[in-house]
Motif scaffolding. Structure first.
Motif, PDB file in Angstrom:
ATOM      1  N   HIS A   1      14.124  -1.792  -1.809  1.00  0.00           N
ATOM      2  CA  HIS A   1      13.780  -2.059  -0.409  1.00  0.00           C
ATOM      3  C   HIS A   1      13.552  -3.547  -0.232  1.00  0.00           C
ATOM      4  CE1 HIS A   1      10.288  -0.730  -2.850  1.00  0.00           C
ATOM      5  NE2 HIS A   1       9.843  -1.921  -2.492  1.00  0.00           N
TER       6      HIS A   1
ATOM      7  N   ARG B   1      12.565  -7.585 -14.584  1.00  0.00           N
ATOM      8  CA  ARG B   1      12.007  -6.249 -14.514  1.00  0.00           C
ATOM      9  C   ARG B   1      12.555  -5.668 -13.209  1.00  0.00           C
ATOM     10  NH1 ARG B   1       8.245  -3.845 -10.524  1.00  0.00           N
ATOM     11  NH2 ARG B   1       7.048  -2.257 -11.586  1.00  0.00           N
TER      12      ARG B   1
ATOM     13  N   HIS C   1      -0.015  -3.354 -13.134  1.00  0.00           N
ATOM     14  CA  HIS C   1      -0.727  -3.614 -11.879  1.00  0.00           C
ATOM     15  C   HIS C   1      -0.795  -2.404 -10.951  1.00  0.00           C
ATOM     16  CE1 HIS C   1       3.474  -3.821 -11.012  1.00  0.00           C
ATOM     17  NE2 HIS C   1       3.204  -3.772  -9.723  1.00  0.00           N
ATOM     18  N   ASP C   2      -0.225  -1.266 -11.355  1.00  0.00           N
ATOM     19  CA  ASP C   2      -0.258  -0.050 -10.529  1.00  0.00           C
ATOM     20  C   ASP C   2      -1.184   1.020 -11.106  1.00  0.00           C
ATOM     21  OD1 ASP C   2       1.738  -0.987  -8.764  1.00  0.00           O
ATOM     22  OD2 ASP C   2       3.341  -0.259 -10.078  1.00  0.00           O
TER      23      ASP C   2
ATOM     24  N   ARG D   1      -4.723   0.574  -5.672  1.00  0.00           N
ATOM     25  CA  ARG D   1      -4.581  -0.074  -6.972  1.00  0.00           C
ATOM     26  C   ARG D   1      -5.292  -1.423  -7.086  1.00  0.00           C
ATOM     27  NH1 ARG D   1       1.671   0.218  -5.940  1.00  0.00           N
ATOM     28  NH2 ARG D   1       0.743  -0.347  -3.931  1.00  0.00           N
TER      29      ARG D   1
ATOM     30  N   ARG E   1      -6.377  -5.192 -10.073  1.00  0.00           N
ATOM     31  CA  ARG E   1      -5.742  -6.451  -9.656  1.00  0.00           C
ATOM     32  C   ARG E   1      -6.746  -7.565  -9.383  1.00  0.00           C
ATOM     33  NH1 ARG E   1      -1.358  -3.727  -5.381  1.00  0.00           N
ATOM     34  NH2 ARG E   1      -0.132  -2.682  -6.999  1.00  0.00           N
TER      35      ARG E   1
ATOM     36  N   PHE F   1       3.387   6.068  -0.452  1.00  0.00           N
ATOM     37  CA  PHE F   1       2.072   5.518  -0.099  1.00  0.00           C
ATOM     38  C   PHE F   1       1.336   6.406   0.909  1.00  0.00           C
ATOM     39  CE2 PHE F   1       3.540   0.857  -0.963  1.00  0.00           C
ATOM     40  CZ  PHE F   1       3.428   1.082  -2.318  1.00  0.00           C
TER      41      PHE F   1
HETATM   42  C1  BGC Z   1       5.598  -1.563  -8.030  1.00  0.00           C
HETATM   43  C2  BGC Z   1       4.475  -1.360  -7.070  1.00  0.00           C
HETATM   44  C3  BGC Z   1       5.060  -1.355  -5.682  1.00  0.00           C
HETATM   45  C4  BGC Z   1       6.186  -0.328  -5.542  1.00  0.00           C
HETATM   46  C5  BGC Z   1       7.022  -0.578  -4.336  1.00  0.00           C
HETATM   47  C6  BGC Z   1       6.357  -0.272  -7.828  1.00  0.00           C
HETATM   48  O1  BGC Z   1       6.545   0.611  -8.638  1.00  0.00           O
HETATM   49  O2  BGC Z   1       5.211  -1.739  -9.352  1.00  0.00           O
HETATM   50  O3  BGC Z   1       3.474  -2.323  -7.200  1.00  0.00           O
HETATM   51  O4  BGC Z   1       4.060  -1.032  -4.768  1.00  0.00           O
HETATM   52  O5  BGC Z   1       7.050  -0.390  -6.630  1.00  0.00           O
HETATM   53  O6  BGC Z   1       7.763  -1.742  -4.502  1.00  0.00           O
END
Ligand code: BGC
Length: 549
Positions: free
Chosen positions: A112, A214, A335-336, A422, A426, A157
């Motif tokens: 996206h 990544r 970070h998630d 999350r 962070r 989300f």
């Molecule tokens: C990232 C997240 C992000 C999501 C949407 C993920 O898996 O690691 O931090 O919110 O993708 O881009």
């Protein structure tokens, strides 16, 4: 003439057993005093990373972005967010890191863009059926007035994955797909223009010296738009796997194209996929020789601190990766995910409904710290590559008491304040025991730090041999000396049900006691232990590395 058998084999590629340190740029180091980390902050801390002994860094998205999702809403893939710095700063960072022997992996967000991206703005300004709309996923709504979303797909989300637009003439219009926030419209990967655009973006950063990417949400790009509504049971289970948009066969063709882009570079650049798929076998399909090099294996995130679960998950991951000749890419945190020190500090009995949160219950930080130290030695002894998440080397726990009004993760709002999101993993990291943000910068940080983190500051731990930081530095040094760059398959050792033990080659052994009773330290020379060894015995939640020499 030498026969094939006599030719020296090529050295293994660097990424096959590299240790990569993840930098969540917003929270690493703030050089320009705005409370948010930045590129110059990272540059100022490169010597720390070199001293820690990591081979590479992965930097979370640093592109221009309204920050609706911490930078994972990208408005321009070929520049740097002004709050973080400039393209020149980024180039300087890459060359300074290289000079210290540290490779730089960036974060590409191909599922996206931001709704502020010029192509999405053009799509909004163009009529249904236009080439501008065909770069994203626009559909007519259902129902007599088209006022129901095209499918019942949920956003990751919270809320629906579709948002309706207003057409140029002011009438209620089509719907666009966003598997994440409404500010993150999904690209249409069935459109060759999108495919070409991303090849070009990859080349842009490779030409600037980036060593790899990544890949965010790597399993989401291809969608079966004929897939229709999700059944109730899949929805109830969080729609994590069996959907028309996760892990679709077309995704693999996209990565064959990406592999051809990196293969044109010398040395070849790296991909590491974030692909939340159901089994290690499905993950390994992304790692076939003409697809991606590596993908995060989240088995330590999904497993309890339990000897049976850990042994079987390690086995399953090794076997599946072996089939395709790829190394496993192990990780404990990112970070998630709730920081592993806190995950391991909770009773390992009741799993949270959200796998990123691990377990329910109250965190015992002391217990979590003990287990996090042992887990590090377990992880670093495994064959494969490792990703560390900033702050774990300082023994940081999840911050579970952030005030409601500072929370920024879109999950908090979109879940109707039922999921705090999350932000707790962070929080900006502490560098020194003093100042308004414990050395993170000179301004108030974007998320408040717990006061007791002054005791965990990097400068406080640097010379303390009992500190977490010291353990990380030493473990990375020992790993380099004994394991890195060598083909030493894992062999399990049977030392009793509560002990996870394995050899790497004939000399090196890793032994972790997950039971409540002490066990004997195996024979050999102790090269490192995660805690004190009491008269030759290995206490609960303690790991030791021994060698035969
Ligand atoms: C990232 C997240 C992000 C999501 C949407 C993920 O898996 O690691 O931090 O919110 O993708 O881009």
């Amino acid at each position: 003439m030498a026969t094939d058998a006599e030719l020296p084999s090529a050295p293994p590629a660097w990424w096959r057993d590299a240790v990569t340190y993840q930098i969540y740029i917003r929270s690493f180091a703030d050089a320009n005093s705005d409370g948010l980390g930045d590129v110059d902050g990272i540059r100022s801390r490169l010597p720390y990373l070199a001293d820690l002994g990591v081979d590479a860094v992965w930097i979370n998205p640093w592109y221009p972005s309204p920050q609706a999702d911490g930078g994972y809403d990208v408005a321009d893939y070929r520049d740097i967010e002004p709050m973080f710095g400039t393209l020149a700063d980024a180039q300087a960072l890459i060359s300074e890191a290289h000079a210290l022997g540290i490779r730089v992996v960036l974060d590409i967000v191909p599922n996206h863009s931001s709704d502020r991206h010029v192509w999405f703005q053009a799509a909004l300004a163009s009529p249904p059926g236009s080439p501008e709309r065909a770069r994203y996923v626009f559909r007519d709504g259902r129902g007599p007035n088209g006022d129901e979303p095209p499918t019942n797909w949920p956003s990751c989300f919270g809320g629906p994955a579709w948002t309706r637009v207003t057409e140029a003439d002011g009438s209620p219009g089509q719907w666009y797909l966003h598997l994440f926030a409404p500010e993150q419209p999904d690209w249409n990967w069935a459109n060759p223009e999108v495919v070409e655009e991303f090849h070009d973006i990859l080349r842009f950063w490779f030409d600037l010296g980036a060593d790899g990417f990544r890949i965010d949400v790597a399993h989401g790009l291809a969608k079966d738009m004929t897939g229709g509504d999700l059944p109730a049971d899949i929805l109830a289970d969080g729609a994590r796997f069996a959907t028309p948009y996760w892990d679709q066969p077309g995704t693999h063709d996209i990565y064959r194209g990406w592999r051809a882009v990196t293969a044109a570079y010398e040395p070849e650049r790296l991909f590491v996929a974030e692909a939340w798929v159901e089994t290690p076998e499905k993950l390994a399909r992304y790692l076939r020789s003409d697809e991606l090099h590596s993908a995060f294996d989240f088995s330590f995130v999904r497993s309890a601190w339990d000897p049976i679960e850990l042994r079987s998950t390690i086995d399953a991951s090794l076997a599946a990766h072996h089939e395709v000749g790829a190394p496993v890419t192990w990780t404990l945190s990112n970070h998630d995910i709730v920081r592993h020190l806190s995950r391991y500090g909770r009773p390992q009995s009741e799993r949270s409904a959200n796998p990123l949160n691990g377990w329910n219950g109250v965190t015992d930080v002391g217990l979590g710290t003990l287990r996090a130290r042992a887990a590090l030695l377990l992880l670093l002894a495994l064959p494969g590559a490792i990703y560390l998440y900033q702050g774990e080397e300082l023994g940081l726990e999840e911050v579970e008491d952030l005030p409601d009004d500072v929370l920024q993760d879109p999950i908090w709002e979109r879940s109707g304040h039922t999921d705090r999101g999350r932000d707790g993993c962070r929080v900006p990291i502490p560098w020194t025991p003093d100042g308004p943000s414990l050395g993170f910068g000179t301004a108030t940080p974007w998320l408040p730090q717990p006061a007791h983190w002054k005791d965990l500051a990097a400068s406080v731990q640097a010379d303390d041999p009992s500190s977490m930081l010291h353990l990380y530095r030493t473990a990375l040094t020992v790993r380099r000396e004994h394991l890195a760059g060598r083909d030493l398959p894992l062999q399990w050792r049977d030392l009793g049900g509560d002990v996870v033990a394995f050899g790497r080659g004939d000399a090196f052994t890793c032994t972790v006691n997950l039971g409540s009773e002490p066990c004997a330290v195996p024979p050999g020379r102790v090269v490192l232990a995660s805690g004190p060894l009491d008269g030759g015995s290995l206490g609960r939640d303690t790991a030791v590395w021994t060698t035969a020499d």
